[in-house]
Write an enzyme that holds these catalytic residues in place. Structure first.
Site, PDB file in Angstrom:
ATOM      1  N   PHE A  82       0.801  -0.944   0.056  1.00 15.49           N
ATOM      2  CA  PHE A  82      -0.082  -0.166  -0.045  1.00 15.49           C
ATOM      3  C   PHE A  82       0.921   1.164  -0.110  1.00 15.49           C
ATOM      4  O   PHE A  82       0.287   2.221  -0.447  1.00 15.49           O
ATOM      5  CB  PHE A  82      -1.003  -0.149   1.196  1.00 15.49           C
ATOM      6  CG  PHE A  82      -0.396   0.362   2.561  1.00 15.49           C
ATOM      7  CD1 PHE A  82       0.042   1.778   2.863  1.00 15.49           C
ATOM      8  CD2 PHE A  82       0.256  -0.556   3.280  1.00 15.49           C
ATOM      9  CE1 PHE A  82       0.546   2.058   3.911  1.00 15.49           C
ATOM     10  CE2 PHE A  82       0.812  -0.152   4.401  1.00 15.49           C
ATOM     11  CZ  PHE A  82       1.037   1.179   4.916  1.00 15.49           C
ATOM     12  N   LYS A 135      -1.474  -6.719  -9.195  1.00 15.21           N
ATOM     13  CA  LYS A 135      -2.529  -6.937  -7.969  1.00 15.21           C
ATOM     14  C   LYS A 135      -2.118  -5.821  -7.074  1.00 15.21           C
ATOM     15  O   LYS A 135      -1.106  -6.156  -6.315  1.00 15.21           O
ATOM     16  CB  LYS A 135      -2.318  -8.368  -7.481  1.00 15.21           C
ATOM     17  CG  LYS A 135      -3.551  -8.774  -7.051  1.00 15.21           C
ATOM     18  CD  LYS A 135      -4.095  -8.060  -5.711  1.00 15.21           C
ATOM     19  CE  LYS A 135      -3.320  -8.113  -4.526  1.00 15.21           C
ATOM     20  NZ  LYS A 135      -3.529  -7.286  -3.491  1.00 15.21           N
ATOM     21  N   GLU A 167      -5.111  -3.618  -1.651  1.00 17.12           N
ATOM     22  CA  GLU A 167      -6.472  -3.359  -1.744  1.00 17.12           C
ATOM     23  C   GLU A 167      -6.892  -2.140  -0.905  1.00 17.12           C
ATOM     24  O   GLU A 167      -7.937  -1.693  -0.819  1.00 17.12           O
ATOM     25  CB  GLU A 167      -7.238  -4.663  -1.129  1.00 17.12           C
ATOM     26  CG  GLU A 167      -7.088  -5.097   0.334  1.00 17.12           C
ATOM     27  CD  GLU A 167      -5.681  -5.986   0.295  1.00 17.12           C
ATOM     28  OE1 GLU A 167      -4.672  -5.879  -0.208  1.00 17.12           O
ATOM     29  OE2 GLU A 167      -5.431  -6.817   1.419  1.00 17.12           O
ATOM     30  N   SER A 171       5.381  -7.165   2.945  1.00 15.44           N
ATOM     31  CA  SER A 171       6.075  -7.432   4.479  1.00 15.44           C
ATOM     32  C   SER A 171       7.104  -8.787   4.460  1.00 15.44           C
ATOM     33  O   SER A 171       6.465  -9.388   3.669  1.00 15.44           O
ATOM     34  CB  SER A 171       4.833  -7.571   5.337  1.00 15.44           C
ATOM     35  OG  SER A 171       3.904  -8.486   5.096  1.00 15.44           O
ATOM     36  N   CYS A 198       9.415   1.567   3.210  1.00 23.50           N
ATOM     37  CA  CYS A 198      10.588   0.323   3.867  1.00 23.50           C
ATOM     38  C   CYS A 198      11.955   0.787   3.825  1.00 23.50           C
ATOM     39  O   CYS A 198      12.468  -0.022   4.529  1.00 23.50           O
ATOM     40  CB  CYS A 198      10.400  -0.708   2.693  1.00 23.50           C
ATOM     41  SG  CYS A 198      11.061  -0.003   1.057  1.00 23.50           S
ATOM     42  N   GLU A 235       9.026  -4.795  12.778  1.00 19.62           N
ATOM     43  CA  GLU A 235       9.017  -3.647  12.016  1.00 19.62           C
ATOM     44  C   GLU A 235       7.663  -2.909  12.488  1.00 19.62           C
ATOM     45  O   GLU A 235       6.689  -3.543  12.037  1.00 19.62           O
ATOM     46  CB  GLU A 235       8.915  -4.039  10.529  1.00 19.62           C
ATOM     47  CG  GLU A 235       8.840  -2.937   9.662  1.00 19.62           C
ATOM     48  CD  GLU A 235       8.404  -3.213   7.968  1.00 19.62           C
ATOM     49  OE1 GLU A 235       7.842  -4.308   7.811  1.00 19.62           O
ATOM     50  OE2 GLU A 235       9.150  -2.415   7.036  1.00 19.62           O
TER      51      GLU A 235
HETATM   52  P1  NAD Z   1       1.570  -6.763   3.072  1.00 13.85           P
HETATM   53  O1  NAD Z   1       2.731  -7.617   2.995  1.00 13.85           O
HETATM   54  O2  NAD Z   1       0.454  -6.790   3.722  1.00 13.85           O
HETATM   55  O3  NAD Z   1       0.688  -6.561   1.544  1.00 13.85           O
HETATM   56  C1  NAD Z   1       1.568  -6.583   0.410  1.00 13.85           C
HETATM   57  C2  NAD Z   1       0.985  -7.198  -0.785  1.00 13.85           C
HETATM   58  O4  NAD Z   1       0.283  -8.681  -0.490  1.00 13.85           O
HETATM   59  C3  NAD Z   1      -0.586  -6.645  -0.824  1.00 13.85           C
HETATM   60  O5  NAD Z   1      -0.801  -6.474  -2.389  1.00 13.85           O
HETATM   61  C4  NAD Z   1      -1.559  -7.386  -0.256  1.00 13.85           C
HETATM   62  O6  NAD Z   1      -2.830  -7.551  -0.765  1.00 13.85           O
HETATM   63  C5  NAD Z   1      -0.648  -8.928  -0.608  1.00 13.85           C
HETATM   64  N1  NAD Z   1      -1.294  -9.777   0.376  1.00 13.85           N
HETATM   65  C6  NAD Z   1      -1.514  -9.524   1.811  1.00 13.85           C
HETATM   66  N2  NAD Z   1      -1.911 -10.786   2.500  1.00 13.85           N
HETATM   67  C7  NAD Z   1      -1.434 -11.814   1.628  1.00 13.85           C
HETATM   68  C8  NAD Z   1      -1.370 -12.982   1.782  1.00 13.85           C
HETATM   69  N3  NAD Z   1      -1.852 -13.962   2.799  1.00 13.85           N
HETATM   70  N4  NAD Z   1      -1.149 -13.768   0.839  1.00 13.85           N
HETATM   71  C9  NAD Z   1      -0.560 -13.298  -0.348  1.00 13.85           C
HETATM   72  N5  NAD Z   1      -0.511 -11.984  -0.643  1.00 13.85           N
HETATM   73  C10 NAD Z   1      -0.908 -11.232   0.549  1.00 13.85           C
HETATM   74  O7  NAD Z   1       2.218  -5.301   2.940  1.00 13.85           O
HETATM   75  P2  NAD Z   1       1.637  -3.861   3.128  1.00 13.85           P
HETATM   76  O8  NAD Z   1       1.357  -3.576   4.447  1.00 13.85           O
HETATM   77  O9  NAD Z   1       0.761  -3.508   2.060  1.00 13.85           O
HETATM   78  O10 NAD Z   1       2.980  -3.163   2.909  1.00 13.85           O
HETATM   79  C11 NAD Z   1       4.008  -2.721   3.781  1.00 13.85           C
HETATM   80  C12 NAD Z   1       5.063  -3.662   3.974  1.00 13.85           C
HETATM   81  O11 NAD Z   1       5.673  -3.635   2.772  1.00 13.85           O
HETATM   82  C13 NAD Z   1       6.061  -3.242   4.870  1.00 13.85           C
HETATM   83  O12 NAD Z   1       6.550  -4.338   5.637  1.00 13.85           O
HETATM   84  C14 NAD Z   1       7.226  -2.522   3.948  1.00 13.85           C
HETATM   85  O13 NAD Z   1       8.526  -2.839   4.561  1.00 13.85           O
HETATM   86  C15 NAD Z   1       6.997  -3.438   2.822  1.00 13.85           C
HETATM   87  N6  NAD Z   1       7.667  -2.824   1.694  1.00 13.85           N
HETATM   88  C16 NAD Z   1       8.869  -3.189   1.200  1.00 13.85           C
HETATM   89  C17 NAD Z   1       9.339  -2.729   0.148  1.00 13.85           C
HETATM   90  C18 NAD Z   1      10.983  -3.111  -0.191  1.00 13.85           C
HETATM   91  O14 NAD Z   1      11.229  -2.726  -1.220  1.00 13.85           O
HETATM   92  N7  NAD Z   1      11.430  -3.862   0.553  1.00 13.85           N
HETATM   93  C19 NAD Z   1       8.985  -1.579  -0.212  1.00 13.85           C
HETATM   94  C20 NAD Z   1       7.939  -1.227   0.104  1.00 13.85           C
HETATM   95  C21 NAD Z   1       7.108  -1.898   1.234  1.00 13.85           C
END
Ligand code: NAD
Length: 498
Positions: free
Chosen positions: A149, A173, A176, A226, A281, A383
């Site tokens: 997000f 994708k 959401e 994450s 991140c 985190e």
């Molecule tokens: P998230 O892991 O909750 O969601 C990321 C994506 O995964 C979304 O599209 C979500 O719909 C999907 N998702 C959620 N649950 C899932 C499941 N059980 N199985 C498969 N897909 C699933 O992350 P977030 O809260 O949207 O974003 C924040 C996180 O992203 C933080 O941990 C941040 O550090 C990380 N991030 C990392 C980078 C990087 O480059 N390393 C960059 C941006 C954000």
């Protein structure tokens, strides 16, 4: 209530799914739209359309692809303020910060416009008598992009720019929680001349991701999110034979040596910890204060925090907006409470913030500064992804590097010092993928690639830049000869070069 659509076959596609989610306005706490979680039939339709489009797009000329990307670059730039407003409306970040992510996304399109160079193969003449060898790069096919997000334009562009340049069809994708920017990108790509089906937006949650991971017609998966989800995506995707790159979470340290410029270090810590409300991140979440700089540094950071303007992202005077959901805001507040209970000192307590008017019900929390933090406390180990900056005090450089290297994450790290020799030693010794020297958020420019070490990345593929070109292409090596029939004979031996 506004209903968000998918983007399938080059057009918006209204959903008939039975599963929907709420999209909030984080600045007011109100539900502003609903987003579909794609049904099985919608997933099938999206993949089928992408599969058909991949064949023709993969065979299209480089000049055609370059032209589309140039037009797209122009359109994203021309619509940057409008895109930033869409980001702010669903994510909550302030307008200037949203423009920042768009400008970093533009870099990726600009890099991809050089596809004529990036996709150049090799040629070796006469590797053996009358034998030449050439190598070429071909598209992987249909690639899925699953994005978080916190950067609803930049991270999709980290993936899509190179994926499309290399001749793949992409199914995005998006999160959401803020799904609309992806639809605007799809519209702009279409306006730029991208053929239908080459870029698809499929809305949904983890279940939709699960279906994509299982789908036999998806060849590769790029994930950013994450750590627990990144780890699971990597193992599930590779188990079904896909190429997977999965970037995870972070806990970025900023090491401040006693010789650092205090003002520069304090400005950098505040900017990198509280920008985008810490939902980056690459946010700095731990300051490692070495030696006697700790007290003056904490004072200088706290001074600056006093002046931070927190409010709706659409208000031009705001410097920091709300968090993404009320649930997340409460979780962040819980870390500050937990730190206090664990014996750390809360120097500035963001939980006391209260805003008036519509923002009263928004997902706001103030910036917090916590001193005397140690490994083993949840505020250090987890985190948090919010505006909470921990300070760990250490006595020496050696203790600082040991602390950073013992951490499970290895995304970004920074050192602040005026000693070039120590900085050089630090860049060599530290176990993180992206290192800043007097730079608190060292996000590489698009001509390099982005990726962490340890639990910040699963698989070996970094994202965008040259690593992105490698990820989105398969290499083929062609060995050629034009033999003289007069000298041809049967030879059952293994082909030799000499
Ligand atoms: P998230 O892991 O909750 O969601 C990321 C994506 O995964 C979304 O599209 C979500 O719909 C999907 N998702 C959620 N649950 C899932 C499941 N059980 N199985 C498969 N897909 C699933 O992350 P977030 O809260 O949207 O974003 C924040 C996180 O992203 C933080 O941990 C941040 O550090 C990380 N991030 C990392 C980078 C990087 O480059 N390393 C960059 C941006 C954000």
């Amino acid at each position: 209530m506004r209903k968000i659509t998918h983007w399938i076959g080059g057009a918006p596609s209204e959903s008939s799914s039975e599963r929907w989610g709420d999209v909030f306005d984080p600045a007011t706490g109100a539900v502003q739209a609903t987003v579909p979680f794609a049904s099985a039939a919608e997933i099938e339709a999206a993949v089928a359309s992408a599969r058909t489009a991949a064949a023709t797009w993969g065979a299209s000329s480089m000049s055609t692809r370059t032209e589309v990307l140039f037009s797209f670059r122009h359109l994203v730039n021309a619509h940057r303020h409008e895109l930033a407003e869409i980001i702010t409306a669903e994510h909550g970040k302030v307008h200037g910060d949203a423009l920042g992510e768009i400008s970093r996304g533009l870099e990726n399109i600009e890099f991809a416009c050089g596809l004529g160079s990036h996709l150049r193969g090799g040629f070796s003449s006469q590797v053996s008598g009358g034998v030449d060898v050439s190598s070429l790069r071909q598209a992987v096919g249909v690639v899925a992009g699953i994005t978080p997000f916190n950067f609803p334009v930049m991270v999709p562009l980290w993936m899509a720019a190179n994926a499309l340049a290399c001749g793949n069809a992409m199914i995005l994708k998006p999160s959401e929680k803020d799904p609309s920017p992806a639809i605007r990108l799809a519209e702009l790509l279409s306006e730029a001349g991208l053929p239908e089906g080459v870029f698809t937006v499929l809305q949904g949650d983890g279940d939709v991701v699960g279906a994509l991971l299982e789908h036999p017609d998806i060849d590769a998966v790029s994930f950013v999110g994450s750590t627990p989800i990144a780890k699971s995506i990597y193992s599930r995707g590779t188990a079904t034979g896909k190429r997977v790159q999965a970037l995870g979470g972070a806990k970025n340290h900023m090491v401040v040596l006693p010789d650092a410029d205090l003002g520069v270090a304090a400005d950098s810590a505040v900017s990198a910890a509280y920008g985008s409300a810490g939902e980056r991140c690459m946010a700095v979440s731990v300051v490692v204060a070495v030696g006697d700089i700790a007290d003056p540094l904490i004072e200088a950071i706290a001074d600056r925090m006093d002046k931070l303007v927190i409010g709706p992202g659409s208000d031009p005077t705001s410097e920091m907006g709300p968090l993404i959901t009320g649930e997340h805001r409460d979780k962040v507040a819980g870390y500050v409470a937990g730190a206090e209970a664990d014996g750390a000192t809360v120097v500035v307590d963001g939980r006391t913030l209260s805003l008036a008017g519509e923002a009263k019900d928004g997902f706001f929390i103030g910036a917090s500064l916590v001193d005397h933090v140690r490994p083993g406390m949840a505020v250090y180990d987890d985190e948090i992804f919010g505006p909470v900056l921990s300070v760990v005090r250490v006595g020496t450089y050696a203790e600082a590097i040991d602390l950073v290297n013992a951490n499970q994450y290895g995304n970004g790290v920074a050192i602040f010092t005026r000693d070039g020799g120590v900085a050089r030693q630090f860049t060599a010794e530290v176990t993180c993928g992206m290192v800043g020297v007097n730079v608190p958020i060292p996000v590489p420019v698009a001509t390099y690639s982005f990726g962490g070490w340890k639990d910040s990345l699963f698989g070996d593929a970094h994202m965008y830049g040259p690593a992105g070109i490698d990820f989105y292409t398969r290499t083929k090596v062609v060995t050629t000869r034009w033999p003289d029939p007069a000298t041809s004979s049967v030879d059952l031996g293994f082909p030799k070069t000499r």
